[in-house]
Structure formats: C-alpha cells, structure tokens
Design a protein around this motif. Structure first.
Motif, PDB file in Angstrom:
ATOM      1  N   LEU A   1       0.827  -1.216   0.000  1.00 41.17           N
ATOM      2  CA  LEU A   1       0.000   0.000   0.000  1.00 41.17           C
ATOM      3  C   LEU A   1       0.856   1.259   0.000  1.00 41.17           C
ATOM      4  O   LEU A   1       0.539   2.229  -0.705  1.00 41.17           O
ATOM      5  CB  LEU A   1      -0.956  -0.013   1.193  1.00 41.17           C
ATOM      6  N   TRP A   2       1.922   1.276   0.790  1.00 37.78           N
ATOM      7  CA  TRP A   2       2.815   2.437   0.787  1.00 37.78           C
ATOM      8  C   TRP A   2       3.463   2.630  -0.581  1.00 37.78           C
ATOM      9  O   TRP A   2       3.606   3.747  -1.059  1.00 37.78           O
ATOM     10  CB  TRP A   2       3.907   2.277   1.836  1.00 37.78           C
ATOM     11  N   THR A   3       3.849   1.555  -1.229  1.00 38.10           N
ATOM     12  CA  THR A   3       4.467   1.637  -2.555  1.00 38.10           C
ATOM     13  C   THR A   3       3.467   2.161  -3.580  1.00 38.10           C
ATOM     14  O   THR A   3       3.789   3.051  -4.375  1.00 38.10           O
ATOM     15  CB  THR A   3       4.991   0.253  -2.988  1.00 38.10           C
ATOM     16  N   ILE A   4       2.254   1.647  -3.568  1.00 36.93           N
ATOM     17  CA  ILE A   4       1.212   2.109  -4.496  1.00 36.93           C
ATOM     18  C   ILE A   4       0.919   3.587  -4.258  1.00 36.93           C
ATOM     19  O   ILE A   4       0.794   4.365  -5.206  1.00 36.93           O
ATOM     20  CB  ILE A   4      -0.053   1.248  -4.349  1.00 36.93           C
ATOM     21  N   ARG A   5       0.815   3.973  -2.996  1.00 36.31           N
ATOM     22  CA  ARG A   5       0.557   5.383  -2.655  1.00 36.31           C
ATOM     23  C   ARG A   5       1.666   6.281  -3.186  1.00 36.31           C
ATOM     24  O   ARG A   5       1.409   7.342  -3.744  1.00 36.31           O
ATOM     25  CB  ARG A   5       0.439   5.522  -1.138  1.00 36.31           C
ATOM     26  N   SER A   6       2.898   5.854  -3.030  1.00 34.11           N
ATOM     27  CA  SER A   6       4.039   6.638  -3.505  1.00 34.11           C
ATOM     28  C   SER A   6       4.010   6.782  -5.025  1.00 34.11           C
ATOM     29  O   SER A   6       4.251   7.867  -5.565  1.00 34.11           O
ATOM     30  CB  SER A   6       5.336   5.974  -3.061  1.00 34.11           C
ATOM     31  N   VAL A   7       3.721   5.704  -5.723  1.00 33.08           N
ATOM     32  CA  VAL A   7       3.653   5.746  -7.189  1.00 33.08           C
ATOM     33  C   VAL A   7       2.526   6.673  -7.641  1.00 33.08           C
ATOM     34  O   VAL A   7       2.702   7.494  -8.570  1.00 33.08           O
ATOM     35  CB  VAL A   7       3.461   4.317  -7.757  1.00 33.08           C
ATOM     36  N   LEU A   8       1.364   6.581  -7.012  1.00 30.39           N
ATOM     37  CA  LEU A   8       0.230   7.439  -7.392  1.00 30.39           C
ATOM     38  C   LEU A   8       0.528   8.912  -7.121  1.00 30.39           C
ATOM     39  O   LEU A   8       0.136   9.780  -7.917  1.00 30.39           O
ATOM     40  CB  LEU A   8      -1.028   6.998  -6.649  1.00 30.39           C
ATOM     41  N   ARG A   9       1.196   9.226  -6.040  1.00 29.36           N
ATOM     42  CA  ARG A   9       1.569  10.620  -5.752  1.00 29.36           C
ATOM     43  C   ARG A   9       2.511  11.177  -6.803  1.00 29.36           C
ATOM     44  O   ARG A   9       2.389  12.315  -7.228  1.00 29.36           O
ATOM     45  CB  ARG A   9       2.218  10.723  -4.377  1.00 29.36           C
ATOM     46  N   ARG A  10       3.480  10.366  -7.220  1.00 29.16           N
ATOM     47  CA  ARG A  10       4.431  10.828  -8.243  1.00 29.16           C
ATOM     48  C   ARG A  10       3.720  11.072  -9.569  1.00 29.16           C
ATOM     49  O   ARG A  10       4.029  12.027 -10.269  1.00 29.16           O
ATOM     50  CB  ARG A  10       5.544   9.809  -8.423  1.00 29.16           C
ATOM     51  N   ARG A  11       2.787  10.219  -9.915  1.00 30.17           N
ATOM     52  CA  ARG A  11       2.050  10.409 -11.164  1.00 30.17           C
ATOM     53  C   ARG A  11       1.171  11.641 -11.120  1.00 30.17           C
ATOM     54  O   ARG A  11       1.010  12.345 -12.112  1.00 30.17           O
ATOM     55  CB  ARG A  11       1.189   9.172 -11.462  1.00 30.17           C
ATOM     56  N   ARG A  12       0.592  11.927  -9.967  1.00 28.75           N
ATOM     57  CA  ARG A  12      -0.292  13.080  -9.814  1.00 28.75           C
ATOM     58  C   ARG A  12       0.504  14.374  -9.935  1.00 28.75           C
ATOM     59  O   ARG A  12      -0.012  15.368 -10.444  1.00 28.75           O
ATOM     60  CB  ARG A  12      -0.984  13.005  -8.460  1.00 28.75           C
ATOM     61  N   HIS A  13       1.747  14.401  -9.460  1.00 27.86           N
ATOM     62  CA  HIS A  13       2.565  15.612  -9.497  1.00 27.86           C
ATOM     63  C   HIS A  13       3.176  15.877 -10.864  1.00 27.86           C
ATOM     64  O   HIS A  13       3.764  16.903 -11.091  1.00 27.86           O
ATOM     65  CB  HIS A  13       3.661  15.559  -8.437  1.00 27.86           C
ATOM     66  N   ARG A  14       3.054  15.003 -11.807  1.00 28.78           N
ATOM     67  CA  ARG A  14       3.621  15.189 -13.150  1.00 28.78           C
ATOM     68  C   ARG A  14       2.756  16.015 -14.003  1.00 28.78           C
ATOM     69  O   ARG A  14       1.735  16.303 -14.121  1.00 28.78           O
ATOM     70  CB  ARG A  14       3.889  13.838 -13.821  1.00 28.78           C
TER      71      ARG A  14
END
Length: 113
Positions: A100-113
């Motif tokens: 869950l932490w890994t998925i959250r981190s990936v989704l945050r990076r995609r949102r900031h692009r």
C-alpha cells in the motif's frame, strides 16, 4: 554459592538438546516424535557496598517454539513442519502495508507530473 549462581547453573539442564525432542507417541504402527526449538538465557549479579548495603539478583528465561514432528511409518521417516498461523498472518499484514505504501508513492508521483 548465592541463589543467583544456583539459578544460572540450572540453565544448562533447561536448554539441552534432549529438551528439543518430546516423548515418542505410538499408535496404529505410526510413531510421532514432536520437535521444538528451545532457547534460553540468564544473568545474575551480586554487589556489596560499605555498611549494610548488599544486593544480589538473577534472571532466567526459556523460549520454546514448536518446530514440527518426525513421523515414522513402515520404516520411513517424514518431517512435518508445524504451521505458525500467527506468523503467517503477521507476515501477510507487513507485505500488505508495504504494498500500500508503494502504491501510494507511485500514485503521488504520477499526480505531481
């Protein structure tokens, strides 16, 4: 000899390899020998200071964890490990939280692009 040192001298008896194997159980031509992992340790101390101040202490602990059983049938020996359901559940929870932490981190990076 102080009580603390007597307790420590008993550690050897409590952690011997023979304590890792239970008494064999036989039924219907099958012998089952239970096996456990045994670990122990202890400590002690003694102190004196001028006057009436004296002290002594000791501690001892033993941990026994079932490992499994040897099953002897028709001259064949088979090892059957013990299943620790609590450890499996804990391991699954740790993996799930990490995922869950890994998925959250990936989704945050995609949102900031």
């Amino acid at each position: 000899m102080s009580a603390g040192f007597e307790v420590l001298s008993r550690i050897q008896d409590a952690v011997f390899a023979r304590r890792s194997f239970g008494d064999p159980v036989q039924q219907d031509g099958v012998t089952v020998i239970p096996v456990a992992a045994v670990a122990g340790g202890g400590g002690g101390g003694e102190g004196r200071k001028g006057g009436e101040e004296e002290g002594s202490g000791s501690g001892f602990g033993v941990r026994v964890h079932p490992s499994g059983v040897f099953v002897v049938r028709d001259g064949q020996v088979r090892w059957v490990p013990a299943v620790d359901v609590n450890r499996i559940i804990l391991g699954t929870q740790v993996v799930a939280v990490y995922a869950l932490w890994t998925i959250r981190s990936v989704l945050r990076r995609r949102r900031h692009r």
